[in-house]
Design a protein around this motif. Sequence first.
Motif, PDB file in Angstrom:
ATOM      1  N   PHE A  63      -8.825  -4.435   9.659  1.00  0.00           N
ATOM      2  CA  PHE A  63      -7.813  -3.268   9.864  1.00  0.00           C
ATOM      3  C   PHE A  63      -7.119  -2.713   8.547  1.00  0.00           C
ATOM      4  CE2 PHE A  63      -3.475  -2.410  10.331  1.00  0.00           C
ATOM      5  CZ  PHE A  63      -3.304  -1.389  10.320  1.00  0.00           C
ATOM      6  N   THR A  64      -6.879  -4.102   7.421  1.00  0.00           N
ATOM      7  CA  THR A  64      -6.195  -3.889   6.366  1.00  0.00           C
ATOM      8  C   THR A  64      -7.359  -3.208   5.545  1.00  0.00           C
ATOM      9  OG1 THR A  64      -5.341  -6.095   6.735  1.00  0.00           O
ATOM     10  CG2 THR A  64      -5.024  -5.152   4.245  1.00  0.00           C
ATOM     11  N   ALA A  65      -8.419  -3.681   5.220  1.00  0.00           N
ATOM     12  CA  ALA A  65      -9.523  -2.753   4.743  1.00  0.00           C
ATOM     13  C   ALA A  65      -9.157  -1.535   4.630  1.00  0.00           C
ATOM     14  CB  ALA A  65     -10.792  -3.610   4.708  1.00  0.00           C
ATOM     15  N   GLN A  66      -9.584  -1.388   6.609  1.00  0.00           N
ATOM     16  CA  GLN A  66      -9.908   0.584   6.984  1.00  0.00           C
ATOM     17  C   GLN A  66      -8.067   1.094   6.787  1.00  0.00           C
ATOM     18  OE1 GLN A  66      -9.865  -0.588  10.919  1.00  0.00           O
ATOM     19  NE2 GLN A  66     -11.611   0.619  11.114  1.00  0.00           N
ATOM     20  N   TYR A  99      -0.847  13.666   7.909  1.00  0.00           N
ATOM     21  CA  TYR A  99      -2.275  13.362   7.434  1.00  0.00           C
ATOM     22  C   TYR A  99      -2.905  12.394   7.535  1.00  0.00           C
ATOM     23  CZ  TYR A  99      -6.202  14.777   4.698  1.00  0.00           C
ATOM     24  OH  TYR A  99      -7.521  14.651   3.936  1.00  0.00           O
ATOM     25  N   HIS A 100      -2.180  11.435   6.833  1.00  0.00           N
ATOM     26  CA  HIS A 100      -2.680   9.935   6.808  1.00  0.00           C
ATOM     27  C   HIS A 100      -2.844   9.438   7.933  1.00  0.00           C
ATOM     28  CE1 HIS A 100      -2.131   6.179   3.688  1.00  0.00           C
ATOM     29  NE2 HIS A 100      -3.448   5.758   5.332  1.00  0.00           N
ATOM     30  N   LEU A 128       0.722  -1.348  -0.140  1.00  0.00           N
ATOM     31  CA  LEU A 128       0.316  -0.239   0.088  1.00  0.00           C
ATOM     32  C   LEU A 128       1.071   1.147  -0.470  1.00  0.00           C
ATOM     33  CD1 LEU A 128      -2.888  -0.977   2.773  1.00  0.00           C
ATOM     34  CD2 LEU A 128      -2.729  -0.393  -0.027  1.00  0.00           C
ATOM     35  N   PHE A 129       2.066   1.338   0.315  1.00  0.00           N
ATOM     36  CA  PHE A 129       2.970   2.283   0.407  1.00  0.00           C
ATOM     37  C   PHE A 129       4.409   2.183  -0.030  1.00  0.00           C
ATOM     38  CE2 PHE A 129       0.504   1.808   4.447  1.00  0.00           C
ATOM     39  CZ  PHE A 129       0.573   3.565   4.749  1.00  0.00           C
ATOM     40  N   GLU A 130       4.058   1.475  -1.389  1.00  0.00           N
ATOM     41  CA  GLU A 130       5.333   0.908  -2.525  1.00  0.00           C
ATOM     42  C   GLU A 130       5.839   2.345  -2.612  1.00  0.00           C
ATOM     43  OE1 GLU A 130       7.800  -1.104  -3.092  1.00  0.00           O
ATOM     44  OE2 GLU A 130       6.617  -3.004  -1.442  1.00  0.00           O
ATOM     45  N   SER A 131       4.800   3.867  -3.183  1.00  0.00           N
ATOM     46  CA  SER A 131       4.935   4.980  -4.249  1.00  0.00           C
ATOM     47  C   SER A 131       5.838   5.635  -2.865  1.00  0.00           C
ATOM     48  CB  SER A 131       4.238   5.586  -4.567  1.00  0.00           C
ATOM     49  OG  SER A 131       3.123   5.518  -4.439  1.00  0.00           O
ATOM     50  N   GLU A 132       5.060   5.380  -2.014  1.00  0.00           N
ATOM     51  CA  GLU A 132       5.400   6.881  -0.622  1.00  0.00           C
ATOM     52  C   GLU A 132       6.542   6.334   0.096  1.00  0.00           C
ATOM     53  OE1 GLU A 132       3.049   8.866  -0.140  1.00  0.00           O
ATOM     54  OE2 GLU A 132       1.524   8.167  -1.525  1.00  0.00           O
ATOM     55  N   GLU A 144      -8.186   1.736   2.467  1.00  0.00           N
ATOM     56  CA  GLU A 144      -9.400   2.629   2.595  1.00  0.00           C
ATOM     57  C   GLU A 144      -8.796   4.453   2.499  1.00  0.00           C
ATOM     58  OE1 GLU A 144     -12.781   4.922   1.262  1.00  0.00           O
ATOM     59  OE2 GLU A 144     -12.488   2.933   1.178  1.00  0.00           O
ATOM     60  N   SER A 145      -8.043   4.017   3.528  1.00  0.00           N
ATOM     61  CA  SER A 145      -7.744   5.316   4.126  1.00  0.00           C
ATOM     62  C   SER A 145      -6.312   5.511   3.172  1.00  0.00           C
ATOM     63  CB  SER A 145      -6.793   5.461   5.745  1.00  0.00           C
ATOM     64  OG  SER A 145      -5.921   4.712   6.042  1.00  0.00           O
ATOM     65  N   CYS A 146      -5.923   4.484   2.493  1.00  0.00           N
ATOM     66  CA  CYS A 146      -5.353   5.233   1.800  1.00  0.00           C
ATOM     67  C   CYS A 146      -5.426   5.825   0.102  1.00  0.00           C
ATOM     68  CB  CYS A 146      -3.728   4.286   1.008  1.00  0.00           C
ATOM     69  SG  CYS A 146      -3.052   3.290   2.431  1.00  0.00           S
ATOM     70  N   ARG A 147      -7.255   5.926   0.052  1.00  0.00           N
ATOM     71  CA  ARG A 147      -7.570   6.135  -0.980  1.00  0.00           C
ATOM     72  C   ARG A 147      -8.297   7.552  -0.352  1.00  0.00           C
ATOM     73  NH1 ARG A 147      -9.219   0.184  -1.649  1.00  0.00           N
ATOM     74  NH2 ARG A 147     -11.305   0.816   0.218  1.00  0.00           N
ATOM     75  N   VAL A 148      -8.369   7.475   0.413  1.00  0.00           N
ATOM     76  CA  VAL A 148      -9.543   9.335   1.018  1.00  0.00           C
ATOM     77  C   VAL A 148      -8.626   9.898   0.901  1.00  0.00           C
ATOM     78  CG1 VAL A 148      -9.641  10.427   3.136  1.00  0.00           C
ATOM     79  CG2 VAL A 148     -11.310   8.488   2.306  1.00  0.00           C
ATOM     80  N   VAL A 149      -6.771   9.340   1.349  1.00  0.00           N
ATOM     81  CA  VAL A 149      -5.464  10.501   1.655  1.00  0.00           C
ATOM     82  C   VAL A 149      -5.335  10.662  -0.293  1.00  0.00           C
ATOM     83  CG1 VAL A 149      -3.157  10.548   2.312  1.00  0.00           C
ATOM     84  CG2 VAL A 149      -4.623   9.817   3.379  1.00  0.00           C
ATOM     85  N   SER A 150      -5.528   9.786  -1.009  1.00  0.00           N
ATOM     86  CA  SER A 150      -4.452  10.128  -2.478  1.00  0.00           C
ATOM     87  C   SER A 150      -5.604  10.742  -3.018  1.00  0.00           C
ATOM     88  CB  SER A 150      -4.591   8.368  -3.129  1.00  0.00           C
ATOM     89  OG  SER A 150      -4.426   8.588  -4.473  1.00  0.00           O
ATOM     90  N   SER A 151      -6.669  11.138  -2.784  1.00  0.00           N
ATOM     91  CA  SER A 151      -8.175  11.651  -3.225  1.00  0.00           C
ATOM     92  C   SER A 151      -8.085  13.267  -2.733  1.00  0.00           C
ATOM     93  CB  SER A 151      -9.566  11.206  -3.851  1.00  0.00           C
ATOM     94  OG  SER A 151     -10.010  10.985  -2.311  1.00  0.00           O
ATOM     95  N   SER A 152      -7.597  13.226  -1.432  1.00  0.00           N
ATOM     96  CA  SER A 152      -8.082  14.702  -0.277  1.00  0.00           C
ATOM     97  C   SER A 152      -6.411  15.483  -0.206  1.00  0.00           C
ATOM     98  CB  SER A 152      -8.706  14.201   0.620  1.00  0.00           C
ATOM     99  OG  SER A 152      -8.611  13.412   1.598  1.00  0.00           O
TER     100      SER A 152
END
Length: 128
Positions: free
Chosen positions: A89-92, A70-71, A35-39, A95-103
């Motif tokens: 937790f992995t699903a949460q 922020y994340h 989930l964090f490869e590009s971060e 989802e937090s990654c998607r929210v951070v990516s868009s916001s």
Amino acid sequence: MKSGPKQSKFSFVLIGSRFGDAFQEPSSFLTIKPLFESERYMVTYNPSKDKIYALLKDQAKSDDILKAAYHAHVLLHYINSTKQKNTDFTAQLAESCRVVSSSYGAFKYKAKEQGWIISDALLNPGRA
């Protein structure tokens, strides 16, 4: 008779955490690593310590520290809103990654618009 305000248990966010503090076992790291490869950071939740950890990679710059903070707080919101339920937790986290990516871009724009200087994060990344 009314009782006082309800108290709730809040998790804490730690920025610049050490790997051993954040992960109970290596398998939990391997599960979220993609989930964090590009971060230049990674966030996780350790339920046994009830803490959210933001780990910074060696190349992390001030914007990465701000984004990690922020994340971590976005994740904190998800954790606190689902504490009573059996939630994956992995699903949460995904989802937090998607929210951070868009916001995150909008968050920075709004902060600058309101006079915040965010070019250099003054967040203390601990011992990282």
